[in-house]
Scaffold this motif. Structure first.
Motif, PDB file in Angstrom:
ATOM      1  N   UNK A 239      -1.876   4.203   5.663  1.00 24.12           N
ATOM      2  CA  UNK A 239      -1.806   5.501   6.333  1.00 24.12           C
ATOM      3  C   UNK A 239      -3.068   5.848   7.111  1.00 24.12           C
ATOM      4  N   UNK A 240      -4.173   5.178   6.791  1.00 26.89           N
ATOM      5  CA  UNK A 240      -5.355   5.294   7.634  1.00 26.89           C
ATOM      6  C   UNK A 240      -5.214   4.256   8.743  1.00 26.89           C
ATOM      7  N   UNK A 241      -5.832   4.517   9.862  1.00 29.80           N
ATOM      8  CA  UNK A 241      -5.680   3.611  11.005  1.00 29.80           C
ATOM      9  C   UNK A 241      -6.290   2.243  10.717  1.00 29.80           C
ATOM     10  N   UNK A 242      -5.623   1.164  11.159  1.00 31.76           N
ATOM     11  CA  UNK A 242      -4.304   1.102  11.797  1.00 31.76           C
ATOM     12  C   UNK A 242      -3.191   1.254  10.766  1.00 31.76           C
ATOM     13  N   UNK A 243      -2.110   1.911  11.154  1.00 34.87           N
ATOM     14  CA  UNK A 243      -1.068   2.262  10.210  1.00 34.87           C
ATOM     15  C   UNK A 243       0.040   1.215  10.119  1.00 34.87           C
ATOM     16  N   UNK A 244       0.853   1.338   9.068  1.00 37.32           N
ATOM     17  CA  UNK A 244       1.998   0.449   8.864  1.00 37.32           C
ATOM     18  C   UNK A 244       2.861   0.993   7.750  1.00 37.32           C
ATOM     19  N   UNK A 245       2.747   0.402   6.567  1.00 35.69           N
ATOM     20  CA  UNK A 245       3.404   0.913   5.369  1.00 35.69           C
ATOM     21  C   UNK A 245       2.978   2.358   5.121  1.00 35.69           C
ATOM     22  N   UNK A 246       3.938   3.201   4.696  1.00 34.24           N
ATOM     23  CA  UNK A 246       3.603   4.597   4.460  1.00 34.24           C
ATOM     24  C   UNK A 246       3.523   4.994   3.004  1.00 34.24           C
ATOM     25  N   UNK A 247       4.609   4.751   2.241  1.00 31.67           N
ATOM     26  CA  UNK A 247       4.623   5.195   0.854  1.00 31.67           C
ATOM     27  C   UNK A 247       5.810   4.611   0.104  1.00 31.67           C
ATOM     28  N   UNK A 248       5.747   4.716  -1.218  1.00 30.01           N
ATOM     29  CA  UNK A 248       6.943   4.570  -2.036  1.00 30.01           C
ATOM     30  C   UNK A 248       7.397   5.985  -2.366  1.00 30.01           C
ATOM     31  N   UNK A 249       8.609   6.116  -2.916  1.00 34.66           N
ATOM     32  CA  UNK A 249       9.153   7.435  -3.192  1.00 34.66           C
ATOM     33  C   UNK A 249       9.852   7.436  -4.542  1.00 34.66           C
ATOM     34  N   UNK A 250       9.631   8.492  -5.298  1.00 31.48           N
ATOM     35  CA  UNK A 250      10.297   8.683  -6.583  1.00 31.48           C
ATOM     36  C   UNK A 250      11.062  10.004  -6.527  1.00 31.48           C
ATOM     37  N   UNK A 251      12.355   9.965  -6.807  1.00 33.21           N
ATOM     38  CA  UNK A 251      13.131  11.205  -6.897  1.00 33.21           C
ATOM     39  C   UNK A 251      13.153  11.649  -8.350  1.00 33.21           C
ATOM     40  N   UNK A 252      13.107  12.962  -8.568  1.00 32.38           N
ATOM     41  CA  UNK A 252      12.953  13.525  -9.911  1.00 32.38           C
ATOM     42  C   UNK A 252      14.082  14.491 -10.233  1.00 32.38           C
ATOM     43  N   UNK A 253      14.218  14.808 -11.520  1.00 35.55           N
ATOM     44  CA  UNK A 253      15.316  15.664 -11.964  1.00 35.55           C
ATOM     45  C   UNK A 253      15.123  17.115 -11.574  1.00 35.55           C
TER      46      UNK A 253
END
Length: 306
Positions: A239-253
């Motif tokens: 997420x800092x330059x140079x950029x590419x991959x952004x994040x993983x994500x967890x959905x919660x209850x």
């Protein structure tokens, strides 16, 4: 989440791997769109569920205009000095036939099954150069005469980590993941750790060489021995330059309750729910500075109404 230059080409590639576009969110005022892809066939693990209730989802982020910008490119996380994110991994019914199908379609490989000592994995490159690992999805695939992408799985996401003790504690205690297996790669001086939420996948295939080959949404943490002794930040977060991959994500209850729990654990926030205009997402930083997005599982509680 991966940033992409041309969403048309990227969506076409992931659909060729058998994924379906299950949602698209447009933010014209901010000049970007999000494409969400997952395995959606009757054979898939969670194809009938709400898109926030899936185990293996690929999010592609397109910032408007990049497709016409000849100077725009991303870092794939595998080149110095910007190593960090490693790859996505797709498990398939027959690795040789799956790779031949990709090669016949003109997609480039970082590693073919015949390259090197490891014959049971390959790495194909997506249109932006991100690596997608192709792994064997079952112990014996000799009876497969024609590969069927509808049976594939979005098996895992790999991130390189500096200190396994800190990362394993964080993902297990803070995020409730379970450590499924770990092993040291012979001659590579590194250890791989696989974590997941077992409740969201079918029972493990006991006695199998890779018992979680048919699972989706696992997290692979790769520790290159000795990095824990290095000073400061070791890996690029994307997420800092140079950029590419952004994040993983967890959905919660329960998004509000989950974020209150995270607050009580003194996590390192990138964005709280109350920050900015988007009140339905939060971001936490892991020990290496990778972003983890937190969203509401809309199948359990309607809150965000995406």
């Amino acid at each position: 989440m991966l940033r992409v230059k041309d969403p048309k080409r990227s969506v076409e590639f992931y659909k060729f791997l058998g994924l379906s576009q299950i949602n698209k969110l447009d933010f014209p005022e901010n000049k970007f769109s999000l494409y969400f892809l997952a395995y959606d066939s009757p054979q898939s693990i969670s194809g009938s569920r709400h898109w926030t209730d899936r185990s293996g989802v690929v999010e592609l982020t397109h910032n408007y205009g990049t497709e016409n910008d000849p100077s725009y490119s991303v870092v794939n996380g595998n080149t110095e000095p910007h190593r960090g994110f490693g790859h996505l991994a797709i498990s398939v019914d027959n690795i040789e036939l799956a790779c031949k199908r990709l090669e016949d379609a003109g997609y480039a490989f970082q590693k073919k099954p015949t390259d090197g000592r490891m014959k049971n994995i390959a790495f194909v490159k997506d249109p932006d150069g991100y690596w997608v690992e192709i792994v064997r999805g079952q112990d014996t695939d000799a009876n497969v005469s024609q590969t069927d992408p509808s049976t594939y799985r979005m098996n895992h996401t790999m991130l390189r980590i500096k200190d396994p003790e800190a990362s394993l504690k964080f993902y297990q205690e803070t995020f409730g993941m379970k450590l499924l297996r770990f092993f040291e790669l012979q001659g590579a001086d590194c250890t791989l750790y696989f974590l997941s939420y077992p409740e969201s996948n079918p029972p493990l295939r006991q006695g199998a060489q890779n018992p979680a080959a048919g699972w989706e949404g696992m997290l692979e943490l790769t520790w290159n021995h000795g990095t824990e002794k290095q000073e400061g930040k070791v890996y690029h977060d994307g997420n800092s330059e140079p950029q590419g991959f952004g994040h993983i994500c967890v959905s919660v209850d329960d998004l509000d309750a989950a974020c209150a729990r995270f607050e009580s654990q003194n996590v390192n926030w990138k964005k709280r729910l109350t920050d900015g205009r988007m009140k339905n997402v939060a971001f936490i930083l892991d020990p290496d500075g990778y972003w983890i997005e937190i969203i509401q599982n809309e199948a359990l509680k309607g809150r965000s109404h995406w």
